[in-house]
Design a protein around this motif. Sequence first.
Motif, PDB file in Angstrom:
ATOM      1  N   MET A   1      -9.842  33.035  36.364  1.00 45.13           N
ATOM      2  CA  MET A   1      -9.602  33.202  35.187  1.00 45.13           C
ATOM      3  C   MET A   1      -9.084  34.704  34.772  1.00 45.13           C
ATOM      4  N   SER A   2      -8.103  34.487  33.796  1.00 46.05           N
ATOM      5  CA  SER A   2      -7.640  35.807  33.329  1.00 46.05           C
ATOM      6  C   SER A   2      -8.652  36.559  32.461  1.00 46.05           C
ATOM      7  N   ARG A   3      -8.392  37.815  32.453  1.00 46.93           N
ATOM      8  CA  ARG A   3      -8.987  38.925  31.805  1.00 46.93           C
ATOM      9  C   ARG A   3      -9.277  38.391  30.255  1.00 46.93           C
ATOM     10  N   ASN A   4      -8.140  38.054  29.382  1.00 48.37           N
ATOM     11  CA  ASN A   4      -8.456  38.005  27.951  1.00 48.37           C
ATOM     12  C   ASN A   4      -8.967  36.522  28.104  1.00 48.37           C
ATOM     13  N   LYS A   5      -8.830  35.700  28.960  1.00 48.75           N
ATOM     14  CA  LYS A   5      -9.741  34.279  28.676  1.00 48.75           C
ATOM     15  C   LYS A   5     -10.858  34.454  28.793  1.00 48.75           C
ATOM     16  N   GLY A   6     -11.299  35.463  29.942  1.00 51.79           N
ATOM     17  CA  GLY A   6     -12.756  35.905  29.993  1.00 51.79           C
ATOM     18  C   GLY A   6     -13.357  36.318  28.933  1.00 51.79           C
ATOM     19  N   ILE A   7     -12.431  37.221  28.252  1.00 49.56           N
ATOM     20  CA  ILE A   7     -13.118  38.131  26.991  1.00 49.56           C
ATOM     21  C   ILE A   7     -13.245  37.123  26.057  1.00 49.56           C
ATOM     22  N   THR A   8     -12.585  36.047  25.768  1.00 51.11           N
ATOM     23  CA  THR A   8     -12.505  34.989  24.753  1.00 51.11           C
ATOM     24  C   THR A   8     -13.849  34.125  25.129  1.00 51.11           C
ATOM     25  N   VAL A   9     -14.129  33.647  26.216  1.00 52.52           N
ATOM     26  CA  VAL A   9     -15.350  32.929  26.623  1.00 52.52           C
ATOM     27  C   VAL A   9     -16.356  33.726  26.426  1.00 52.52           C
ATOM     28  N   ILE A  10     -16.797  34.978  26.604  1.00 51.55           N
ATOM     29  CA  ILE A  10     -17.855  35.746  26.439  1.00 51.55           C
ATOM     30  C   ILE A  10     -17.996  35.941  24.841  1.00 51.55           C
ATOM     31  N   VAL A  11     -17.031  36.208  24.288  1.00 49.83           N
ATOM     32  CA  VAL A  11     -17.167  36.361  22.709  1.00 49.83           C
ATOM     33  C   VAL A  11     -17.706  35.147  21.982  1.00 49.83           C
ATOM     34  N   SER A  12     -17.219  33.998  22.622  1.00 50.86           N
ATOM     35  CA  SER A  12     -17.356  32.686  21.995  1.00 50.86           C
ATOM     36  C   SER A  12     -19.115  32.338  22.344  1.00 50.86           C
ATOM     37  N   LEU A  13     -19.396  32.766  23.431  1.00 49.58           N
ATOM     38  CA  LEU A  13     -20.642  32.415  23.971  1.00 49.58           C
ATOM     39  C   LEU A  13     -21.633  33.316  23.029  1.00 49.58           C
ATOM     40  N   TYR A  14     -20.939  34.682  22.713  1.00 47.87           N
ATOM     41  CA  TYR A  14     -22.218  35.483  22.002  1.00 47.87           C
ATOM     42  C   TYR A  14     -22.451  35.074  20.696  1.00 47.87           C
ATOM     43  N   ALA A  15     -21.111  34.491  19.944  1.00 51.16           N
ATOM     44  CA  ALA A  15     -21.313  34.028  18.736  1.00 51.16           C
ATOM     45  C   ALA A  15     -22.066  32.728  18.669  1.00 51.16           C
ATOM     46  N   LEU A  16     -22.202  31.751  19.785  1.00 47.92           N
ATOM     47  CA  LEU A  16     -22.949  30.788  19.838  1.00 47.92           C
ATOM     48  C   LEU A  16     -24.513  31.180  19.857  1.00 47.92           C
ATOM     49  N   THR A  17     -24.729  32.142  20.959  1.00 50.90           N
ATOM     50  CA  THR A  17     -26.180  32.685  20.909  1.00 50.90           C
ATOM     51  C   THR A  17     -26.778  33.202  19.329  1.00 50.90           C
ATOM     52  N   LEU A  18     -25.832  33.971  18.809  1.00 55.64           N
ATOM     53  CA  LEU A  18     -26.269  34.517  17.562  1.00 55.64           C
ATOM     54  C   LEU A  18     -26.485  33.462  16.400  1.00 55.64           C
ATOM     55  N   VAL A  19     -25.512  32.248  16.520  1.00 57.16           N
ATOM     56  CA  VAL A  19     -25.728  31.264  15.588  1.00 57.16           C
ATOM     57  C   VAL A  19     -26.950  30.496  15.942  1.00 57.16           C
ATOM     58  N   VAL A  20     -27.285  30.207  17.167  1.00 59.98           N
ATOM     59  CA  VAL A  20     -28.597  29.537  17.568  1.00 59.98           C
ATOM     60  C   VAL A  20     -29.812  30.255  17.114  1.00 59.98           C
ATOM     61  N   THR A  21     -29.693  31.505  17.486  1.00 58.33           N
ATOM     62  CA  THR A  21     -31.080  32.286  17.254  1.00 58.33           C
ATOM     63  C   THR A  21     -31.240  32.394  15.511  1.00 58.33           C
ATOM     64  N   ILE A  22     -30.079  32.618  14.621  1.00 53.36           N
ATOM     65  CA  ILE A  22     -30.371  32.941  13.392  1.00 53.36           C
ATOM     66  C   ILE A  22     -30.879  31.593  12.776  1.00 53.36           C
ATOM     67  N   VAL A  23     -30.302  30.562  13.299  1.00 52.68           N
ATOM     68  CA  VAL A  23     -30.717  28.980  12.817  1.00 52.68           C
ATOM     69  C   VAL A  23     -32.158  28.711  13.268  1.00 52.68           C
ATOM     70  N   GLY A  24     -32.327  29.317  14.535  1.00 59.10           N
ATOM     71  CA  GLY A  24     -33.748  28.763  15.092  1.00 59.10           C
ATOM     72  C   GLY A  24     -34.682  29.701  14.117  1.00 59.10           C
ATOM     73  N   PHE A  25     -34.378  30.888  13.883  1.00 59.74           N
ATOM     74  CA  PHE A  25     -35.569  31.543  13.196  1.00 59.74           C
ATOM     75  C   PHE A  25     -35.463  31.116  11.801  1.00 59.74           C
ATOM     76  N   ALA A  26     -34.509  30.550  11.179  1.00 59.98           N
ATOM     77  CA  ALA A  26     -34.507  30.119   9.949  1.00 59.98           C
ATOM     78  C   ALA A  26     -35.159  28.941   9.654  1.00 59.98           C
ATOM     79  N   LEU A  27     -35.273  28.093  10.716  1.00 63.07           N
ATOM     80  CA  LEU A  27     -36.153  26.862  10.942  1.00 63.07           C
ATOM     81  C   LEU A  27     -37.703  27.614  11.107  1.00 63.07           C
ATOM     82  N   LEU A  28     -37.841  28.606  11.732  1.00 61.29           N
ATOM     83  CA  LEU A  28     -39.421  28.960  11.890  1.00 61.29           C
ATOM     84  C   LEU A  28     -39.833  29.442  10.850  1.00 61.29           C
ATOM     85  N   SER A  29     -38.859  30.053   9.951  1.00 61.46           N
ATOM     86  CA  SER A  29     -39.554  30.523   8.802  1.00 61.46           C
ATOM     87  C   SER A  29     -40.103  29.486   7.681  1.00 61.46           C
TER      88      SER A  29
END
Length: 250
Positions: A1-29
């Motif tokens: 995997m190239s460096r740029n592709k690796g960074i893209t995957v990491i940023v995508s996973l980070y964004a996904l975890t943020l969305v899941v966390t925020i949605v999860g806490f919104a439901l818990l509220s």
Amino acid sequence: MSRNKGITVIVSLYALTLVVTIVGFALLSHILIVDSVFWISLTALLLAETLFWSLAAWGSLRGEQFASTVPAFMAQIVVAGIYAVLVIAYMLILWLLFHVSASFYGWLQLATFVVVAGVIALISWFMQSERHVDEQDRMQRMGIADIRQGLGEASLHIQNWQEPYRAEVRRLLSELEDSVRFSDPVTHPEVWKEEERLTDEVHQLRDQMMQMPNGDEQQVNVQLDQLRQHFQLAHEILRQRNARLAVAKS
């Protein structure tokens, strides 16, 4: 995997975890009381996720440049992962199960973060020491002698070329060898980057010369033009190296 592709995957996973966390806490509220413990938990989890994925991205960008520090990069990521697990465990056990006080819960989260930050900082200090040693080792291994050796290896592949192209390649190589031969062989920290670039360029020259030219005359000329460009770049890097070395030694 190239460096740029690796960074893209990491940023995508980070964004996904943020969305899941925020949605999860919104439901818990809608189920739990939105109090100080709720906000402490959300902040701690977002901080843990940001720390983990930031270290992963930094390691992907920088780790491979200094081989001796790759284990330290991995250790930082493991520490950040353990911190994220602890944050989730605190949430499940102390917040949702035992409903501990906000003050105790907040101080525990803060203390955990301070300890984790201290461990990561200690690893970073170790990495800086190892990186300095790594740079010095690389600098000592480089120099004109290594570049001459690379050119010698490249000259072995001149026979791959047919006349009249062989004579042209031999002339280009001879000119570069002469320039290297009359360059100061003494290396210096100030010219380490130039010598590294020059070594890489010589390796590319060698790889280009290893390829047997094939196809029609136009394709061979294109290949020869690419080789000329590599030789010109090598001459320019060598000129920069010699100029910087003269200034450093003056």
